[in-house]
Write a protein that holds these residues in place. Structure first.
Motif, PDB file in Angstrom:
ATOM      1  N   ASN A  47       0.844  -1.190   0.000  1.00  7.24           N
ATOM      2  CA  ASN A  47       0.000   0.000   0.000  1.00  7.24           C
ATOM      3  C   ASN A  47       0.881   1.241   0.000  1.00  7.24           C
ATOM      4  O   ASN A  47       2.019   1.183   0.484  1.00  7.24           O
ATOM      5  CB  ASN A  47      -0.853   0.030   1.275  1.00  7.24           C
ATOM      6  N   PRO A  48       0.353   2.370  -0.481  1.00  3.09           N
ATOM      7  CA  PRO A  48       1.097   3.615  -0.307  1.00  3.09           C
ATOM      8  C   PRO A  48       1.293   3.899   1.190  1.00  3.09           C
ATOM      9  O   PRO A  48       0.525   3.389   2.017  1.00  3.09           O
ATOM     10  CB  PRO A  48       0.169   4.666  -0.931  1.00  3.09           C
ATOM     11  N   ASN A  49       2.270   4.678   1.524  1.00  5.65           N
ATOM     12  CA  ASN A  49       2.543   5.093   2.905  1.00  5.65           C
ATOM     13  C   ASN A  49       2.909   3.941   3.848  1.00  5.65           C
ATOM     14  O   ASN A  49       2.656   4.017   5.040  1.00  5.65           O
ATOM     15  CB  ASN A  49       1.342   5.840   3.507  1.00  5.65           C
ATOM     16  N   THR A  50       3.469   2.871   3.303  1.00  5.24           N
ATOM     17  CA  THR A  50       3.909   1.803   4.196  1.00  5.24           C
ATOM     18  C   THR A  50       5.430   1.805   4.338  1.00  5.24           C
ATOM     19  O   THR A  50       5.997   0.918   4.959  1.00  5.24           O
ATOM     20  CB  THR A  50       3.497   0.418   3.672  1.00  5.24           C
ATOM     21  N   GLY A  51       6.082   2.790   3.735  1.00  2.00           N
ATOM     22  CA  GLY A  51       7.537   2.837   3.797  1.00  2.00           C
ATOM     23  C   GLY A  51       8.180   1.873   2.818  1.00  2.00           C
ATOM     24  O   GLY A  51       9.294   1.415   3.009  1.00  2.00           O
ATOM     25  N   LEU A 108       7.483  -1.738  -7.170  1.00  4.08           N
ATOM     26  CA  LEU A 108       6.251  -1.468  -7.922  1.00  4.08           C
ATOM     27  C   LEU A 108       5.504  -0.286  -7.305  1.00  4.08           C
ATOM     28  O   LEU A 108       5.627  -0.025  -6.110  1.00  4.08           O
ATOM     29  CB  LEU A 108       5.360  -2.716  -7.920  1.00  4.08           C
ATOM     30  N   PRO A 109       4.715   0.431  -8.122  1.00  2.00           N
ATOM     31  CA  PRO A 109       3.956   1.564  -7.575  1.00  2.00           C
ATOM     32  C   PRO A 109       3.046   1.103  -6.434  1.00  2.00           C
ATOM     33  O   PRO A 109       2.554  -0.032  -6.443  1.00  2.00           O
ATOM     34  CB  PRO A 109       3.110   2.034  -8.759  1.00  2.00           C
ATOM     35  N   GLY A 110       2.833   1.977  -5.472  1.00  2.00           N
ATOM     36  CA  GLY A 110       1.978   1.638  -4.338  1.00  2.00           C
ATOM     37  C   GLY A 110       0.544   1.393  -4.780  1.00  2.00           C
ATOM     38  O   GLY A 110       0.020   2.090  -5.633  1.00  2.00           O
ATOM     39  N   THR A 111      -0.084   0.366  -4.223  1.00  4.10           N
ATOM     40  CA  THR A 111      -1.462   0.087  -4.578  1.00  4.10           C
ATOM     41  C   THR A 111      -2.186  -0.491  -3.364  1.00  4.10           C
ATOM     42  O   THR A 111      -1.577  -1.153  -2.529  1.00  4.10           O
ATOM     43  CB  THR A 111      -1.555  -0.875  -5.788  1.00  4.10           C
TER      44      THR A 111
END
Lengths: 81, 699
Positions: free
Chosen positions: B12-16, B59-62
């Motif tokens: 996920n986004p914002n997981t570092g 990979l891009p955050g998803t």
């Protein structure tokens, strides 16, 4: 009139009852926006849009138009310790 | 070289996730684009124990395997396509210990694809403070995986990830949720229709088209013939799937994840109360902006002056040292100043991205988006367009690069297209000299006219940017459904390593991406300005010397007059004269024409070119100003720089796309020449019309 997330006041909580499935993106389901989960309105921007929510432990903001599609039942508890 | 293990970082986004990537690869990383689209592709190499190496793809955050943007689609396209060259041997799913519940949704989906997956639980350093305790053994058993407890901040657990990658063949691949229970008959039929394919993969392919239309997915089985359910039935099933997954996750975490409720919400609530406040939120945001742009202007001035001088002296040195000739001229007058013209932007780009990545890393940027979204939406922009637009007042180049955070392509494109209208710092020298020439230095009610004019120009820039955004919003068709959902991450102290790597990466992408085009155009412009077709150019020195024979003229004056004569007879001079009929209605003569053409390299070149052409030896502002003030318009016989032509020029520079560097960066960011060309034609066309009207009305 149905009560939706958009009808919450700042600091109020509710339980999600029904979601207008055709108009709400799958992404919201996956964020935990599902029937039975708790929603808390943390903050509103000016003109009451967007809304900053805590749903099921996830913190995010959505636009008012989306919030109007998510029906809830308000929890009017005064949580005492 | 032995074969590298292919690893994909997913999360996920914002997981570092990027922090973990940085920890794994260090400086062994490169950033590019996925072919044909402007999604960033980050990859690197990681050294594992026993001399084995792993190729790491970030990979891009998803949030899930249901794509709603181009970025997320990259993840799905890759994971659904086993024959893809980047298809991972093992996936490392990065999660945040505080958001484990939501993060596990993606993890269970990846498990369903039967890709060997390691679960990295990041931000372990926050567990104590938040009163979280984990039963790793139990979670590993329930989730059918191996877990690495990681703190990318403290650098712990990274070795565990490496060990687990090394042993990836031992990872269990059984799924943990059986998604087909949501509609047994449907899934049975689906499997029978495509017996060779994995069931969950088929389901994802079918539902992708519900989420995200218009994609050419030729590498994935064609399921279009299998449409036994309507869109809304499918969506209902997707909701069921999410519920089913959360049931499993809740059951798992109930036993393996404990939170001591005594540890209160803490920092988030108290900071949000101020930072997203209806009044204070805005006050603080504008104060931060003010601080940022003050520092960008002040701090970058010193390195920019230094770079300017450095390249000037380097160019002189090259000229003096190398044997005289065409080749030396190319190096000293074309190549070196051309490279200097790229390097000069580095301080501004680096400083802007230093601040932007600090705001991003700390979690504050999401609050800005929250505050600004409503206001910007009216104009077809997003809350995320605020920073690029305001950065545009320093320089459009870093500003256009800063639009990468806007997920919605239409909003991002509009932001890119209108940002160059903002008054950038390169317009300032042009504005200052023309205002000083044509606007009286008088006061009205204590307000200085010249200051008012300058302010008006800044306002015009902003209004045009927002107004054209509104028009574009109305005209452009949306390809993808726009949906706004911004995660409000926890506040964190930014990690210096991440900030430094972002700055480095953005600077590199400017120098090597747009730099090539800037260098090419500046060499072309140099060639045009320093070569001429006729004998007049070649024999400029003799002709001018002959003219002044017997007169008392200093060598310096003679040289500046030669330079002026050369410029007049160069290709660029000829172009300037050729466009004179077109620019005469705007109140300009061919000399201004030359300055217009050459300032395409960068707007501030306008002043320098006029200095050369009026054969003013120095670039001292007052000298050029006096010389310009004396210039006579050959048609009207009046002053060339009067109120009408001055205002016309000011407006022309306010609107025209007079900056090849911006065009180059727009080309890079939109991956096509279509948008920069549209900008060039529309902006410069608009500038022409406005300048024409202004001159004809004021004349």
């Amino acid at each position: 009139m149905k009560t939706t997330i958009a009808h919450l006041k700042r600091g109020e909580k509710g339980i999600i009852k029904d979601i207008s499935i055709d108009n709400v993106p799958v992404k919201l389901f996956e964020m935990g926006c599902l029937p039975g989960n708790e929603v808390e309105l943390l903050q509103v921007a000016p003109f009451r849009d967007p809304l900053y929510l805590n749903i099921n432990g996830s913190f995010f903001s959505i636009r008012r138009e989306t919030a109007l599609l998510i029906e809830i039942e308000k929890l009017n508890e005064t949580r005492a310790l | 070289m032995s074969k590298q293990i292919k690893v994909a970082l997913i999360g996920n986004p914002n997981t570092g996730k990027t922090s973990v990537f940085n920890q794994l690869t260090g400086l062994n990383q490169k950033v590019g684009n996925y072919p044909g689209i402007t999604v960033e592709k980050k990859e690197g190499v990681c050294k594992l124990p026993r001399g084995i190496k792993a190729h790491i793809l970030d990979l891009p955050g998803t949030y899930s395997l249901n794509a709603t943007s181009l970025d997320e689609n990259v993840v799905i396209e890759l994971l659904l396509n086993k024959s893809h060259k980047d298809f991972p041997d093992v996936a490392v799913v990065i999660s945040d210990v505080e958001n484990l519940k939501r993060n596990l949704l993606l993890f269970t989906q990846i498990k369903d694809l039967k890709i060997p997956a390691i679960l990295a639980i990041n931000m372990a350093d926050r567990m104590d403070r938040k009163g979280i305790s984990l039963d790793i053994e139990l979670l590993e058993k329930k989730l059918n995986t191996k877990i690495a407890l990681v703190s990318s901040r403290k650098g712990t657990g990274i070795d565990t990830i490496k060990e687990l990658i090394l042993e990836y063949r031992k990872l269990p691949t059984e799924p943990c949720v059986n998604a087909s229970v949501i509609d047994k008959d449907y899934f049975e039929n689906l499997q029978n229709a495509f017996p060779d394919q994995e069931l969950y993969k088929l389901w994802l392919v079918i539902t992708q088209d519900v989420n995200f239309v218009q994609l050419n997915r030729h590498t994935i089985p064609d399921t279009s013939s299998f449409n036994t359910k309507s869109r809304s039935e499918l969506k209902r099933l997707q909701q069921k799937e999410a519920i089913c997954r959360y049931q499993f996750i809740n059951g798992t975490l109930k036993e393996g994840y404990k939170v001591d409720a005594g540890a209160a919400k803490g920092l988030r609530a108290s900071l949000d109360r101020v930072l997203t406040h209806k009044v204070w939120g805005y006050v603080i945001f504008f104060a931060i902006l003010l601080l940022i742009f003050q520092t960008i202007f002040n701090w970058s001035q010193y390195p920019m002056d230094y770079i300017d001088e450095l390249f000037a002296s380097f160019s002189e040195w090259a000229k003096a040292t190398l044997p005289a000739g065409v080749f030396t001229n190319l190096i000293s007058e074309g190549l070196i100043p051309g490279i200097g013209g790229i390097v000069i932007f580095i301080p501004q780009i680096a400083f802007l991205f230093l601040f932007i990545s600090l705001l991003e890393e700390s979690g504050y940027m999401s609050r800005v988006v929250f505050l600004m979204d409503k206001g910007m939406r009216r104009f077809g922009l997003s809350g995320k367009s605020v920073v690029p637009l305001i950065s545009g007042t320093a320089c459009a180049i870093p500003a256009v690069m800063a639009t990468r955070n806007i997920e919605n392509w239409k909003e991002r494109l509009i932001t890119i297209l209108v940002t160059p209208f903002m008054t950038c710092s390169a317009r300032l020298p042009v504005y200052l000299i023309i205002i000083a020439l044509v606007i009286p230095d008088k006061r009205f009610m204590g307000l200085n006219y010249q200051g008012l004019m300058l302010m008006a120009l800044y306002l015009i820039g902003f209004i045009t940017a927002v107004g054209s955004a509104y028009l574009l919003h109305k005209v452009m068709k949306t390809r993808t459904k726009s949906f706004f959902m911004v995660e409000m991450p926890n506040y964190k102290v930014p990690l210096l390593k991440n900030v430094a790597l972002t700055v480095l990466e953005k600077t590199k992408s400017f120098v090597f991406g747009a730099g090539k085009i800037i260098l090419a155009i500046s060499i072309i412009l140099w060639f045009l300005a320093s070569n001429g077709p006729s004998d007049k150019y070649a024999n400029a020195e003799e002709i001018v010397t002959e003219k002044h024979r017997g007169q008392d003229i200093s060598e310096e004056d003679l040289n500046t007059e030669i330079a002026s004569y050369q410029l007049e007879n160069s290709y660029i001079g000829i172009i300037g004269k050729a466009i004179e009929p077109a620019i005469q209605p705007l109140g300009y003569d061919w000399k201004i024409g030359i300055a217009l053409v050459s300032s395409f390299a960068a707007r501030e070149v306008f002043v320098g070119t006029l200095a050369t052409i009026y054969s003013v030896g120095s670039e001292e502002e007052s000298t050029i100003k006096n010389r310009m003030a004396a210039e006579i318009n050959p048609v009207t016989g009046g002053k060339l720089f009067n109120l009408a032509s001055g205002v016309s020029l000011l407006l022309f520079y306010a609107f025209a796309m007079q900056c090849m560097s911006t065009l180059a960066i727009v080309k890079r960011e939109t991956n096509s020449w279509k948008w920069p060309m549209a900008q060039l034609i529309l902006m410069s066309g608009f500038a022409y019309i406005v300048a024409l009207i202004a001159y004809q009305v004021l004349k």
